[in-house]
Design a protein around this motif. Structure first.
Motif, mmCIF file in Angstrom:
data_model
loop_
_atom_site.group_PDB
_atom_site.id
_atom_site.type_symbol
_atom_site.label_atom_id
_atom_site.label_comp_id
_atom_site.label_asym_id
_atom_site.label_seq_id
_atom_site.Cartn_x
_atom_site.Cartn_y
_atom_site.Cartn_z
ATOM 1 N N LEU A 66 74.096 -74.610 -31.872
ATOM 2 C CA LEU A 66 72.681 -74.926 -31.648
ATOM 3 C C LEU A 66 72.513 -75.657 -30.325
ATOM 4 O O LEU A 66 71.538 -75.455 -29.605
ATOM 5 C CB LEU A 66 72.147 -75.815 -32.773
ATOM 6 C CG LEU A 66 71.716 -75.111 -34.048
ATOM 7 C CD1 LEU A 66 71.205 -76.125 -35.052
ATOM 8 C CD2 LEU A 66 70.624 -74.104 -33.733
ATOM 9 N N LEU A 119 70.402 -74.541 -27.089
ATOM 10 C CA LEU A 119 69.391 -75.376 -26.439
ATOM 11 C C LEU A 119 69.659 -75.462 -24.936
ATOM 12 O O LEU A 119 68.742 -75.342 -24.110
ATOM 13 C CB LEU A 119 69.397 -76.779 -27.056
ATOM 14 C CG LEU A 119 68.522 -77.829 -26.369
ATOM 15 C CD1 LEU A 119 67.064 -77.387 -26.340
ATOM 16 C CD2 LEU A 119 68.623 -79.177 -27.076
ATOM 17 N N LEU A 127 68.843 -85.382 -27.279
ATOM 18 C CA LEU A 127 69.428 -85.627 -28.600
ATOM 19 C C LEU A 127 69.815 -87.091 -28.780
ATOM 20 O O LEU A 127 69.729 -87.636 -29.874
ATOM 21 C CB LEU A 127 70.656 -84.738 -28.809
ATOM 22 C CG LEU A 127 70.312 -83.251 -29.026
ATOM 23 C CD1 LEU A 127 71.564 -82.398 -28.960
ATOM 24 C CD2 LEU A 127 69.607 -83.055 -30.359
ATOM 25 N N ARG A 172 64.591 -87.840 -29.003
ATOM 26 C CA ARG A 172 64.262 -86.829 -30.014
ATOM 27 C C ARG A 172 62.756 -86.724 -30.238
ATOM 28 O O ARG A 172 62.218 -85.642 -30.408
ATOM 29 C CB ARG A 172 64.970 -87.137 -31.328
ATOM 30 C CG ARG A 172 66.482 -86.966 -31.190
ATOM 31 C CD ARG A 172 67.177 -86.806 -32.531
ATOM 32 N NE ARG A 172 68.600 -86.567 -32.300
ATOM 33 C CZ ARG A 172 69.352 -85.749 -33.039
ATOM 34 N NH1 ARG A 172 68.821 -85.111 -34.047
ATOM 35 N NH2 ARG A 172 70.623 -85.578 -32.758
ATOM 36 N N LEU A 217 60.531 -83.361 -29.600
ATOM 37 C CA LEU A 217 59.692 -82.670 -30.583
ATOM 38 C C LEU A 217 58.290 -82.458 -30.027
ATOM 39 O O LEU A 217 57.690 -81.399 -30.192
ATOM 40 C CB LEU A 217 59.619 -83.479 -31.884
ATOM 41 C CG LEU A 217 60.830 -83.322 -32.799
ATOM 42 C CD1 LEU A 217 60.638 -84.132 -34.071
ATOM 43 C CD2 LEU A 217 61.053 -81.858 -33.153
ATOM 44 N N SER A 258 58.421 -79.657 -27.571
ATOM 45 C CA SER A 258 58.509 -78.369 -28.256
ATOM 46 C C SER A 258 57.131 -77.908 -28.725
ATOM 47 O O SER A 258 56.732 -76.761 -28.513
ATOM 48 C CB SER A 258 59.462 -78.501 -29.452
ATOM 49 O OG SER A 258 59.328 -77.400 -30.302
ATOM 50 N N ALA A 311 63.071 -77.519 -31.086
ATOM 51 C CA ALA A 311 62.683 -77.984 -32.423
ATOM 52 C C ALA A 311 63.856 -77.844 -33.388
ATOM 53 O O ALA A 311 64.149 -78.761 -34.160
ATOM 54 C CB ALA A 311 61.479 -77.195 -32.924
ATOM 55 N N GLU A 312 64.559 -76.695 -33.310
ATOM 56 C CA GLU A 312 65.657 -76.459 -34.242
ATOM 57 C C GLU A 312 66.814 -77.425 -33.986
ATOM 58 O O GLU A 312 67.388 -77.994 -34.915
ATOM 59 C CB GLU A 312 66.149 -75.017 -34.126
ATOM 60 C CG GLU A 312 66.979 -74.619 -35.342
ATOM 61 C CD GLU A 312 67.511 -73.194 -35.249
ATOM 62 O OE1 GLU A 312 67.310 -72.549 -34.198
ATOM 63 O OE2 GLU A 312 68.141 -72.752 -36.218
ATOM 64 N N ALA A 313 67.141 -77.610 -32.687
ATOM 65 C CA ALA A 313 68.249 -78.509 -32.349
ATOM 66 C C ALA A 313 67.950 -79.929 -32.821
ATOM 67 O O ALA A 313 68.788 -80.588 -33.434
ATOM 68 C CB ALA A 313 68.509 -78.485 -30.840
ATOM 69 N N ILE A 314 66.738 -80.396 -32.556
ATOM 70 C CA ILE A 314 66.405 -81.777 -32.905
ATOM 71 C C ILE A 314 66.370 -81.954 -34.413
ATOM 72 O O ILE A 314 66.786 -82.979 -34.949
ATOM 73 C CB ILE A 314 65.071 -82.182 -32.248
ATOM 74 C CG1 ILE A 314 65.285 -82.318 -30.749
ATOM 75 C CG2 ILE A 314 64.531 -83.458 -32.851
ATOM 76 C CD1 ILE A 314 64.038 -82.558 -29.972
#
Lengths: 199, 199
Positions: free
Chosen positions: A5, A9, A32, A36, A40, A43, B47-50
């Protein structure tokens, strides 16, 4: 051997302009480790902007409304129209100058080899606007490149067809620039179009 | 006077490290003009990674699994453990060296003034790993900063408690570096820890 993942990214971040493998890694780790929440938000903002931002029907600038805020504004001079190549160009003119007219965003420049002709630049729509007699001056603010100049020439002819006065941004030595470091073409142009000093 | 969604996107892009107002603008325009597909992918990947990337229970590195790929691998030397400050440090060691042992990612360094003590670095978990007798050498690869050195000192003591041999990365003049441009501290250290030339 890293997380799939995370690799995904990093790969996805490389779609950003000027972001290579190293920067993408740094961004991914930063998001990360310490960002975070911001990630979000980014995103969501990205998905929403891409989904909902289209083009203003009048000026072709980015807008989530059918008519953008500048075109819809009543305080904007209706007799002035400024043609620019991109939304970014519109933004810098808006920020740097006191211009109070409207814009037309070409979203490109004439480039027949790449298949970009008058239709792709929405010049039919521009012609309709020039035809209704409201616009008196078309300020042509394309970039001073070969294709930009060709586009400017085309736009000037188009304007004259509808009795609209075409004008171009002045070229010359940049303010604060030193003659020694100005490129030859600019210097030759500035020299040739020198202006008499007023008393 | 721009689109509110666009402003929102530009603001959100500034959460990326090294991205200011100008770069964020450029990125936003680029994504909307030429990279909508990449932008949507980025939004989803982000979004998926976080949401799904957490920390490996053994080494505290980023991982979407409970145990990361390196810790789960059977081909990794179990007697070697390398302690690094961040996942990015782990990545460069993995890429640059032929190291085939395992890692422990501190996710920070000792910094009592910022409230970062042994507990925050997961040193209780590290102690458990050192206690089971599998690890013979702890390679301490913290950064050569004041806090990194303090952390290294602490880790070395911890290792000795469990009869694990602590080691540190060598300091000195970088390969390909010119003495003239090496900082004083490094030069003094390299001078002091000079090595006899072998015959």
């Amino acid at each position: 051997m890293s997380s799939p993942l995370l690799d995904h990214l990093i790969e996805a971040l490389r779609c950003l302009p000027g972001v290579g493998q190293k920067s993408a890694q740094r961004m991914a780790y930063h998001l990360l480790e310490r960002g975070r929440e911001g990630g979000l938000k980014l995103s969501a903002a990205l998905a929403e902007a891409i989904e909902r931002i289209g083009h203003c029907e009048l000026c072709r600038d980015f807008s989530e409304e059918k008519i953008c805020a500048i075109c819809a504004s009543n305080s904007r001079e209706r007799s002035l129209l400024c043609a620019v190549e991109s939304p970014a160009d519109r933004l810098v003119i808006e920020q740097a100058t006191g211009y109070r007219g409207r814009y037309f965003v070409l979203q490109g420049r004439l480039s027949p080899l790449d298949g970009i002709g008058p239709r792709e630049l929405g010049l039919d729509r521009l012609a309709t606007r020039l035809a209704d007699g409201e616009v008196k001056e078309l300020i042509i603010a394309t970039n001073p490149t070969v294709e930009g100049e060709a586009t400017a020439h085309y736009l000037a002819q188009l304007a004259r067809q509808f009795d609209v006065h075409p004008s171009r941004l002045a070229h010359g030595v940049p303010l604060g620039g030193e003659l020694e470091y100005v490129d030859r073409g600019t210097l030759a142009h500035a020299f040739g179009s020198r202006i008499e000093v007023e008393r």
